[in-house]
Design a protein around this motif. Structure first.
Motif, PDB file in Angstrom:
ATOM      1  N   PRO A  40      14.401 118.902 102.482  1.00 17.60           N
ATOM      2  CA  PRO A  40      14.071 119.405 103.812  1.00 17.60           C
ATOM      3  C   PRO A  40      15.289 119.808 104.621  1.00 17.60           C
ATOM      4  O   PRO A  40      16.359 119.347 104.402  1.00 17.60           O
ATOM      5  CB  PRO A  40      13.340 118.234 104.457  1.00 17.60           C
ATOM      6  N   GLN A 100      11.135 122.425 101.840  1.00 19.72           N
ATOM      7  CA  GLN A 100      11.684 121.769 103.030  1.00 19.72           C
ATOM      8  C   GLN A 100      10.959 120.472 103.393  1.00 19.72           C
ATOM      9  O   GLN A 100      10.873 120.121 104.568  1.00 19.72           O
ATOM     10  CB  GLN A 100      11.654 122.730 104.226  1.00 19.72           C
ATOM     11  N   ARG A 104      21.084 117.527 103.358  1.00 21.33           N
ATOM     12  CA  ARG A 104      20.401 118.466 102.477  1.00 21.33           C
ATOM     13  C   ARG A 104      21.314 119.059 101.411  1.00 21.33           C
ATOM     14  O   ARG A 104      20.969 119.104 100.230  1.00 21.33           O
ATOM     15  CB  ARG A 104      19.782 119.591 103.310  1.00 21.33           C
ATOM     16  N   PHE A 134      16.495 113.086 110.686  1.00 20.31           N
ATOM     17  CA  PHE A 134      15.240 113.698 110.240  1.00 20.31           C
ATOM     18  C   PHE A 134      14.391 114.141 111.431  1.00 20.31           C
ATOM     19  O   PHE A 134      14.649 113.755 112.577  1.00 20.31           O
ATOM     20  CB  PHE A 134      14.419 112.702 109.418  1.00 20.31           C
ATOM     21  N   ARG A 135      13.357 114.923 111.106  1.00 19.83           N
ATOM     22  CA  ARG A 135      12.294 115.237 112.061  1.00 19.83           C
ATOM     23  C   ARG A 135      11.000 114.689 111.460  1.00 19.83           C
ATOM     24  O   ARG A 135      10.229 115.421 110.837  1.00 19.83           O
ATOM     25  CB  ARG A 135      12.209 116.745 112.279  1.00 19.83           C
ATOM     26  N   ARG A 174      11.231 116.114 107.418  1.00 20.65           N
ATOM     27  CA  ARG A 174      11.832 117.445 107.446  1.00 20.65           C
ATOM     28  C   ARG A 174      13.247 117.360 108.011  1.00 20.65           C
ATOM     29  O   ARG A 174      13.592 116.413 108.678  1.00 20.65           O
ATOM     30  CB  ARG A 174      10.975 118.399 108.280  1.00 20.65           C
ATOM     31  N   HIS A 175      14.028 118.373 107.726  1.00 20.76           N
ATOM     32  CA  HIS A 175      15.402 118.449 108.230  1.00 20.76           C
ATOM     33  C   HIS A 175      16.249 117.303 107.686  1.00 20.76           C
ATOM     34  O   HIS A 175      16.777 116.479 108.433  1.00 20.76           O
ATOM     35  CB  HIS A 175      15.415 118.448 109.768  1.00 20.76           C
ATOM     36  N   CYS A 176      16.388 117.279 106.357  1.00 23.41           N
ATOM     37  CA  CYS A 176      17.202 116.244 105.719  1.00 23.41           C
ATOM     38  C   CYS A 176      18.639 116.328 106.236  1.00 23.41           C
ATOM     39  O   CYS A 176      19.261 117.395 106.186  1.00 23.41           O
ATOM     40  CB  CYS A 176      17.197 116.420 104.208  1.00 23.41           C
ATOM     41  N   PRO A 177      19.219 115.223 106.734  1.00 22.90           N
ATOM     42  CA  PRO A 177      20.573 115.278 107.286  1.00 22.90           C
ATOM     43  C   PRO A 177      21.652 115.494 106.228  1.00 22.90           C
ATOM     44  O   PRO A 177      22.786 115.823 106.561  1.00 22.90           O
ATOM     45  CB  PRO A 177      20.729 113.913 107.966  1.00 22.90           C
TER      46      PRO A 177
END
Length: 235
Positions: free
Chosen positions: A235, A205, A165, A144-145, A160-163
């Protein structure tokens, strides 16, 4: 049904892999049924991704040499982990207690991650701050972020930035349950009374995690997942 851009690109790559001497844009277009401009777009994208290479044809006869594309060997670390993730998520989702099993899997993952990241927090920090920093680092390690902010006596973490997704699009309860379990276990391993809940897909996201010292009455009492009707993508 119209193939997705990724499916068309993979089809182009398959033809390149079957043609070790390389293919020109016109040949790829003929083999795939794509418009030459579309074929060129995917060939250039594959080249930019490092999955194909481009070279000017060497020829002795008159005429303009063609630009030939060849497939690059897949790096050793490239594996189809997405397929494995989708298969495992589908297996868990088919069980009667899918939510509980997903959270339990996250607990095991979180305990391992917490032990790896616990020493990264500053020892002079207050226990709550150490726990939050350990959780933040664990989320970063997970892919994630995260963006942590203090709010209403607790903390909110924008995820954010779901690993996972792509898998979350079809198996939300499994992926979100696993991530909730990860957070719960990290906080438990850090000590103290902090508890996590997760609000999936609160916006484009974006998912939101909430960390508090007491149970939030708005949470689902079974697993800490809050419902969201936004319809947003993960995300």
């Amino acid at each position: 049904m119209t193939a997705s851009p990724r499916a068309r690109r993979d089809l182009v790559l398959d033809h390149l892999r079957q043609s070790p001497d390389g293919l020109g844009t016109a040949e790829v277009a003929a083999l795939t049924g794509l418009h030459p401009n579309t074929a060129r777009f995917h060939l250039d994208a594959l080249t930019n991704e490092g999955r194909a290479s481009r070279a000017v044809e060497r020829r002795a006869s008159p005429g303009r040499p063609r630009v030939l594309y060849t497939a690059c060997a897949a790096p050793d670390e490239e594996r189809n982990y997405r397929l494995l993730a989708e298969l495992l998520a589908a297996h868990v989702a088919a069980s009667a207690d899918a939510d509980a099993r997903a959270v339990a899997a996250g607990h095991g993952w979180g305990r391992a991650v917490a032990r790896q990241t616990a020493g990264d927090a500053a020892p002079e920090d207050a226990p709550t701050d150490r726990a939050i920093e350990t959780l933040r680092r664990a989320l970063v390690q997970a892919g994630f972020r995260p963006d942590v902010s203090a709010r209403d006596g607790g903390f909110s973490i924008a995820l954010r930035h779901c690993p996972f997704r792509e898998v979350a699009l079809t198996h939300r309860e499994v992926v979100c349950g696993m991530h909730l379990g990860l957070m719960q276990a990290v906080l438990a391993e850090s000590g103290g009374s902090l508890e996590a809940s997760l609000e999936p897909f609160t916006g484009p996201q974006l998912c939101l995690a909430h960390v508090n010292t007491h149970r939030d009455s708005r949470r689902n009492a079974d697993n800490g997942l809050r419902s969201s009707d936004s319809g947003a993508n993960p995300p």
